[in-house]
Scaffold this motif. Structure first.
Motif, PDB file in Angstrom:
ATOM      1  N   ASN A   1       1.806   5.377 -16.725  1.00 16.96           N
ATOM      2  CA  ASN A   1       2.814   4.323 -16.799  1.00 16.96           C
ATOM      3  C   ASN A   1       2.251   3.063 -16.155  1.00 16.96           C
ATOM      4  O   ASN A   1       2.414   2.853 -14.964  1.00 16.96           O
ATOM      5  CB  ASN A   1       4.100   4.739 -16.089  1.00 16.96           C
ATOM      6  CG  ASN A   1       4.808   5.861 -16.796  1.00 16.96           C
ATOM      7  OD1 ASN A   1       4.912   5.857 -18.016  1.00 16.96           O
ATOM      8  ND2 ASN A   1       5.294   6.826 -16.053  1.00 16.96           N
TER       9      ASN A   1
ATOM     10  N   ALA B   1      17.916  -2.229 -17.679  1.00 17.58           N
ATOM     11  CA  ALA B   1      17.265  -1.060 -17.074  1.00 17.58           C
ATOM     12  C   ALA B   1      17.126   0.052 -18.118  1.00 17.58           C
ATOM     13  O   ALA B   1      16.075   0.697 -18.216  1.00 17.58           O
ATOM     14  CB  ALA B   1      18.057  -0.573 -15.869  1.00 17.58           C
ATOM     15  N   ALA B   2      18.182   0.278 -18.901  1.00 16.21           N
ATOM     16  CA  ALA B   2      18.118   1.293 -19.963  1.00 16.21           C
ATOM     17  C   ALA B   2      17.089   0.905 -21.022  1.00 16.21           C
ATOM     18  O   ALA B   2      16.351   1.767 -21.528  1.00 16.21           O
ATOM     19  CB  ALA B   2      19.498   1.470 -20.596  1.00 16.21           C
TER      20      ALA B   2
ATOM     21  N   ALA C   1      14.366  -0.836 -20.525  1.00 12.60           N
ATOM     22  CA  ALA C   1      13.040  -0.587 -19.941  1.00 12.60           C
ATOM     23  C   ALA C   1      12.707   0.899 -19.951  1.00 12.60           C
ATOM     24  O   ALA C   1      11.566   1.286 -20.241  1.00 12.60           O
ATOM     25  CB  ALA C   1      12.984  -1.145 -18.520  1.00 12.60           C
ATOM     26  N   LYS C   2      13.690   1.748 -19.646  1.00 12.22           N
ATOM     27  CA  LYS C   2      13.459   3.204 -19.641  1.00 12.22           C
ATOM     28  C   LYS C   2      13.050   3.719 -21.007  1.00 12.22           C
ATOM     29  O   LYS C   2      12.368   4.740 -21.106  1.00 12.22           O
ATOM     30  CB  LYS C   2      14.715   3.938 -19.181  1.00 12.22           C
ATOM     31  CG  LYS C   2      14.960   3.849 -17.707  1.00 12.22           C
ATOM     32  CD  LYS C   2      16.239   4.579 -17.314  1.00 12.22           C
ATOM     33  CE  LYS C   2      16.524   4.370 -15.836  1.00 12.22           C
ATOM     34  NZ  LYS C   2      17.806   4.950 -15.433  1.00 12.22           N
ATOM     35  N   SER C   3      13.444   3.021 -22.064  1.00 10.90           N
ATOM     36  CA  SER C   3      13.137   3.484 -23.416  1.00 10.90           C
ATOM     37  C   SER C   3      11.727   3.117 -23.879  1.00 10.90           C
ATOM     38  O   SER C   3      11.308   3.544 -24.953  1.00 10.90           O
ATOM     39  CB  SER C   3      14.164   2.907 -24.402  1.00 10.90           C
ATOM     40  OG  SER C   3      13.934   1.537 -24.642  1.00 10.90           O
TER      41      SER C   3
ATOM     42  N   GLU D   1       7.832   3.481 -23.683  1.00 15.32           N
ATOM     43  CA  GLU D   1       6.777   4.371 -23.199  1.00 15.32           C
ATOM     44  C   GLU D   1       5.745   3.562 -22.420  1.00 15.32           C
ATOM     45  O   GLU D   1       5.324   2.488 -22.841  1.00 15.32           O
ATOM     46  CB  GLU D   1       6.100   5.079 -24.373  1.00 15.32           C
ATOM     47  CG  GLU D   1       5.119   6.135 -23.943  1.00 15.32           C
ATOM     48  CD  GLU D   1       4.526   6.899 -25.114  1.00 15.32           C
ATOM     49  OE1 GLU D   1       3.465   7.507 -24.917  1.00 15.32           O
ATOM     50  OE2 GLU D   1       5.113   6.884 -26.210  1.00 15.32           O
TER      51      GLU D   1
ATOM     52  N   GLU E   1       7.468   2.651 -15.950  1.00 18.93           N
ATOM     53  CA  GLU E   1       8.160   3.389 -14.897  1.00 18.93           C
ATOM     54  C   GLU E   1       9.265   2.493 -14.352  1.00 18.93           C
ATOM     55  O   GLU E   1       9.009   1.351 -13.970  1.00 18.93           O
ATOM     56  CB  GLU E   1       7.207   3.753 -13.757  1.00 18.93           C
ATOM     57  CG  GLU E   1       7.908   4.456 -12.600  1.00 18.93           C
ATOM     58  CD  GLU E   1       7.002   4.726 -11.409  1.00 18.93           C
ATOM     59  OE1 GLU E   1       7.537   5.036 -10.332  1.00 18.93           O
ATOM     60  OE2 GLU E   1       5.761   4.618 -11.545  1.00 18.93           O
ATOM     61  N   VAL E   2      10.490   2.991 -14.328  1.00 19.13           N
ATOM     62  CA  VAL E   2      11.623   2.221 -13.830  1.00 19.13           C
ATOM     63  C   VAL E   2      11.957   2.694 -12.417  1.00 19.13           C
ATOM     64  O   VAL E   2      12.159   3.879 -12.172  1.00 19.13           O
ATOM     65  CB  VAL E   2      12.855   2.366 -14.745  1.00 19.13           C
ATOM     66  CG1 VAL E   2      14.058   1.635 -14.156  1.00 19.13           C
ATOM     67  CG2 VAL E   2      12.532   1.824 -16.143  1.00 19.13           C
TER      68      VAL E   2
ATOM     69  N   ASP F   1      14.708   2.078  -9.568  1.00 15.49           N
ATOM     70  CA  ASP F   1      16.024   1.546  -9.209  1.00 15.49           C
ATOM     71  C   ASP F   1      16.087   1.504  -7.682  1.00 15.49           C
ATOM     72  O   ASP F   1      16.317   2.522  -7.024  1.00 15.49           O
ATOM     73  CB  ASP F   1      17.119   2.433  -9.787  1.00 15.49           C
ATOM     74  CG  ASP F   1      18.525   1.948  -9.480  1.00 15.49           C
ATOM     75  OD1 ASP F   1      18.696   1.096  -8.576  1.00 15.49           O
ATOM     76  OD2 ASP F   1      19.463   2.439 -10.139  1.00 15.49           O
TER      77      ASP F   1
ATOM     78  N   LYS G   1      12.251  -5.355 -24.277  1.00 15.24           N
ATOM     79  CA  LYS G   1      11.419  -4.222 -24.703  1.00 15.24           C
ATOM     80  C   LYS G   1      10.126  -4.710 -25.342  1.00 15.24           C
ATOM     81  O   LYS G   1       9.054  -4.148 -25.095  1.00 15.24           O
ATOM     82  CB  LYS G   1      12.191  -3.321 -25.672  1.00 15.24           C
ATOM     83  CG  LYS G   1      13.264  -2.508 -24.986  1.00 15.24           C
ATOM     84  CD  LYS G   1      13.799  -1.377 -25.852  1.00 15.24           C
ATOM     85  CE  LYS G   1      14.749  -1.836 -26.878  1.00 15.24           C
ATOM     86  NZ  LYS G   1      15.448  -0.718 -27.568  1.00 15.24           N
TER      87      LYS G   1
END
Length: 192
Positions: free
Chosen positions: A3, A24-25, A27-29, A31, A34-35, A37, A169
């Motif tokens: 990552n 945040a969601a 970014a998590k999607s 590949e 690394e998120v 929080d 994204k």
């Protein structure tokens, strides 16, 4: 470098923030991202700088996502920078750990774009309030990338929010792609 991009989200009540929660969601999607929080990992507000330096060591890009609160980021993000970007590691004698890493801000503000400027309610362009982060990047020999700004976050239309999430994204994928040639080069030199 599984990552290569670290996406640091700093919002004290992420569940109540439709914009920052969506980003945040988003970014998590992606590949390769690394998120982190901050308010979830450090509810006591004390950042483990040593742990965070290890987290940052193998990253090629750092993206900070936060809302603009009283012309700055929420306090825990400042604490994260203070504890992580330490003397002798990020700057100063032998402090070269961040040199060449990409540094980007992704911010959300409740105000419209026109509120930032000489005739706006905030009297200054938004860039003026982001100057400490730009200087941090320069001081640590990082590559400052143009910030991604989401204006009028509380009152924007759902379509605008979704479009901005897609833009985020896209920017994150670009940062991951920048790392791919470097990663292949490192793996080849290590006989991987």
């Amino acid at each position: 470098m599984a990552n290569p991009v670290l996406f640091v989200i700093a919002h004290p009540d992420l569940g109540q923030s439709r914009a920052n929660r969506h980003f945040a969601a988003s970014a998590k999607s992606v590949e390769g991202v690394e998120v982190l929080d901050l308010y979830k990992v450090y509810p006591d507000m004390f950042v483990d700088g040593s742990h965070e330096r290890h987290r940052v060591d193998n990253k090629s890009s750092i993206v900070l996502q936060f809302p603009i609160y009283w012309y700055a980021a929420p306090g825990l993000l400042k604490e994260w920078i203070d504890r992580t970007f330490s003397y002798g590691w990020a700057y100063g004698t032998n402090g070269k750990a961040l040199k060449g890493k990409n540094f980007m801000l992704s911010v959300a503000t409740g105000s419209e774009k026109r509120a930032y400027g000489k005739n706006g309610v905030h009297n200054h362009p938004l860039d003026a309030f982001l100057l400490p982060y730009k200087q941090t990047a320069a001081f640590c020999d990082m590559n400052w990338l143009d910030p991604l700004v989401y204006y009028h976050a509380r009152a924007s239309e759902k379509e605008e929010l979704l479009a901005h999430g897609e833009l985020l994204k896209s920017r994150l994928r670009e940062l991951v792609a920048l790392t791919a040639p470097q990663q292949r080069e490192q793996e080849a030199s290590h006989g991987a």
